[in-house]
Design a protein around this motif. Sequence first.
Motif: not given
Length: 72
Positions: A45-72
């Motif tokens: 939602a706060t992406s520099v690539f556009g609010a409707d573009n969640t490709y980067v977020h979804e691609f790195l979703h598991d890495a976020r949780h593995l490294l301890g970053f909350p996202c939802h």
Amino acid sequence: MTAPQVRQSRTAVVDLSAARAIVWLTATAFLALVALYFIGVDQGATSVFGADNTYVHEFLHDARHLLGFPCH
């Protein structure tokens, strides 16, 4: 008797100049900050690539949780 043959080996010279070290440290810090942004800050939602573009977020979703970053 013959004289023993002496092997001449050449070693690579490592450039330890301050200017080259600054370039490497700057490039490493920049790449680390880019990786930190994409893994830790880019929420879709706060992406520099556009609010409707969640490709980067979804691609790195598991890495976020593995490294301890909350996202939802």
